[in-house]
Enzyme design. Structure first.
Site, PDB file in Angstrom:
ATOM      1  N   HIS A   9       9.190   1.986  -2.817  1.00  0.00           N
ATOM      2  CA  HIS A   9       8.614   1.218  -1.715  1.00  0.00           C
ATOM      3  C   HIS A   9       7.423   1.992  -1.154  1.00  0.00           C
ATOM      4  O   HIS A   9       7.550   3.156  -0.760  1.00  0.00           O
ATOM      5  CB  HIS A   9       9.699   1.019  -0.649  1.00  0.00           C
ATOM      6  CG  HIS A   9       9.304   0.168   0.502  1.00  0.00           C
ATOM      7  ND1 HIS A   9       9.328  -1.204   0.471  1.00  0.00           N
ATOM      8  CD2 HIS A   9       8.877   0.498   1.758  1.00  0.00           C
ATOM      9  CE1 HIS A   9       8.952  -1.691   1.647  1.00  0.00           C
ATOM     10  NE2 HIS A   9       8.668  -0.678   2.443  1.00  0.00           N
TER      11      HIS A   9
ATOM     12  N   ASP B 223       4.519   2.064   1.674  1.00  0.00           N
ATOM     13  CA  ASP B 223       4.119   1.532   2.977  1.00  0.00           C
ATOM     14  C   ASP B 223       2.637   1.792   3.232  1.00  0.00           C
ATOM     15  O   ASP B 223       2.237   2.937   3.421  1.00  0.00           O
ATOM     16  CB  ASP B 223       4.951   2.200   4.086  1.00  0.00           C
ATOM     17  CG  ASP B 223       6.401   1.760   4.048  1.00  0.00           C
ATOM     18  OD1 ASP B 223       6.656   0.558   4.214  1.00  0.00           O
ATOM     19  OD2 ASP B 223       7.277   2.633   3.834  1.00  0.00           O
TER      20      ASP B 223
ATOM     21  N   MET C 252       1.148  -3.281   5.611  1.00  0.00           N
ATOM     22  CA  MET C 252       1.112  -3.476   7.066  1.00  0.00           C
ATOM     23  C   MET C 252      -0.348  -3.350   7.477  1.00  0.00           C
ATOM     24  O   MET C 252      -0.772  -2.384   8.136  1.00  0.00           O
ATOM     25  CB  MET C 252       2.014  -2.434   7.753  1.00  0.00           C
ATOM     26  CG  MET C 252       3.489  -2.754   7.569  1.00  0.00           C
ATOM     27  SD  MET C 252       4.558  -1.346   7.884  1.00  0.00           S
ATOM     28  CE  MET C 252       4.523  -0.561   6.272  1.00  0.00           C
TER      29      MET C 252
ATOM     30  N   ASP D 216      14.392  -3.427   5.612  1.00  0.00           N
ATOM     31  CA  ASP D 216      13.569  -2.224   5.682  1.00  0.00           C
ATOM     32  C   ASP D 216      13.580  -1.650   7.092  1.00  0.00           C
ATOM     33  O   ASP D 216      13.135  -2.301   8.042  1.00  0.00           O
ATOM     34  CB  ASP D 216      12.129  -2.589   5.271  1.00  0.00           C
ATOM     35  CG  ASP D 216      11.191  -1.391   5.269  1.00  0.00           C
ATOM     36  OD1 ASP D 216      11.668  -0.248   5.413  1.00  0.00           O
ATOM     37  OD2 ASP D 216       9.970  -1.611   5.104  1.00  0.00           O
TER      38      ASP D 216
HETATM   39  O1  5RP Z   1       8.050  -0.105   6.617  1.00  0.00           O
HETATM   40  C1  5RP Z   1       8.455   0.921   7.090  1.00  0.00           C
HETATM   41  C2  5RP Z   1       8.051   1.327   8.475  1.00  0.00           C
HETATM   42  O2  5RP Z   1       7.189   0.389   8.989  1.00  0.00           O
HETATM   43  C3  5RP Z   1       9.293   1.862   6.243  1.00  0.00           C
HETATM   44  O3  5RP Z   1       9.477   1.283   4.968  1.00  0.00           O
HETATM   45  C4  5RP Z   1      10.643   2.167   6.862  1.00  0.00           C
HETATM   46  O4  5RP Z   1      10.535   2.586   8.179  1.00  0.00           O
HETATM   47  C5  5RP Z   1      11.455   3.136   6.037  1.00  0.00           C
HETATM   48  O5  5RP Z   1      11.784   4.295   6.702  1.00  0.00           O
HETATM   49  P1  5RP Z   1      13.268   4.662   7.230  1.00  0.00           P
HETATM   50  O6  5RP Z   1      14.242   4.284   6.139  1.00  0.00           O
HETATM   51  O7  5RP Z   1      13.198   6.133   7.466  1.00  0.00           O
HETATM   52  O8  5RP Z   1      13.487   3.853   8.472  1.00  0.00           O
HETATM   53 CO    CO Z   2       8.284  -0.619   4.515  1.00  0.00          CO
END
Ligand code: 5RP
Ligand code: CO
Length: 221
Positions: free
Chosen positions: A32, A34, A67, A174
């Site tokens: 994944h 980001d 994002m 997520d």
């Molecule tokens: O999209 C995201 C944040 O915007 C990340 O994918 C997500 O926060 C993953 O991190 P964690 O598992 O540590 O929460």
């Molecule tokens: Co994410």
């Protein structure tokens, strides 16, 4: 079918090749990624150059979570950089249908993400065309936040709509997923699990991956 998608955001970028090798060793199917622009979310992460460069070191499916505002501007570049799944936010574009069509034209799978305050009704007309729907379980922008249990209602709604209409999409969650919160995700019907800190921050990555796989089995996912 259950797929784990560790988030690269939680990796140590100084030893990125080793981190990717560890995920490959643990037979993780998805990675994944980001992508944050500092406008759609109040944080910056990494962009096309990083995606392109790590593409050489792993065969994991690249699940790219954009994002950024107007994600349609970058469909072609992300396809060329090696993206398999292009996931954009419904809140970030004026023409979601055209964006989905463009993603498919460039040979990628199309996914739409919804922020915690966005209802599934916002994407209802497009569900039949999607390969995956991403339900955010934290406010997008940062890793390591607390899981929002109330978002499971949306996961259940997506399961129901998929059954009623014979849709095919996967349901991804997520944010804040750990060995406890993953259980409610599976119980609600999510099958693609993003986990940043819980996987890349674990002392033993393979053991954590195995632990998640065992829980998936218990829930028949
Ligand atoms: O999209 C995201 C944040 O915007 C990340 O994918 C997500 O926060 C993953 O991190 P964690 O598992 O540590 O929460
Ligand atoms: Co994410």
């Amino acid at each position: 079918m259950y797929k784990l998608a560790p988030s690269l955001l939680a990796a140590d970028f100084g030893i990125i090749k080793e981190q990717l090798a560890k995920l490959d060793e643990a037979k993780v199917p998805y990675l994944h990624l980001d992508i944050m622009d500092g406008v759609f979310v109040p944080n910056l992460s990494f962009g096309l150059a990083v995606v392109e460069s790590i593409r050489k070191y792993t065969k994991m499916v690249f699940d790219v979570h954009l994002m950024i505002i107007e994600p349609e501007r970058y469909v072609e570049q992300f396809a060329k950089a090696g993206t398999d799944i292009f996931c954009f936010h419904i809140e970030a574009t004026k023409d979601a249908k055209a964006t989905v069509d463009k993603i498919k034209k460039y040979g990628m799978k199309a996914a739409i993400a919804v922020k915690p305050a966005t209802p599934i009704s916002e994407i209802k007309d497009l569900l039949g065309e999607l390969d995956m729907v991403l339900v955010m379980t934290v406010e997008p922008g940062f890793g390591g936040q607390k899981f929002m249990e109330d978002q499971m209602e949306k996961v259940k709604e997506l399961v129901k709509l998929r059954e009623e209409n014979n849709y095919k999409y996967d349901i991804e969650v997520d944010g804040g997923v750990n060995p406890e919160t993953i259980k409610t995700c599976f119980a609600s019907g999510a099958n693609v699990i993003v986990a940043g800190s819980a996987v890349l921050g674990a002392k033993d990555i393979s053991a954590r991956v195995e632990e998640f796989a065992q829980i998936a089995k218990e829930y028949n996912i």
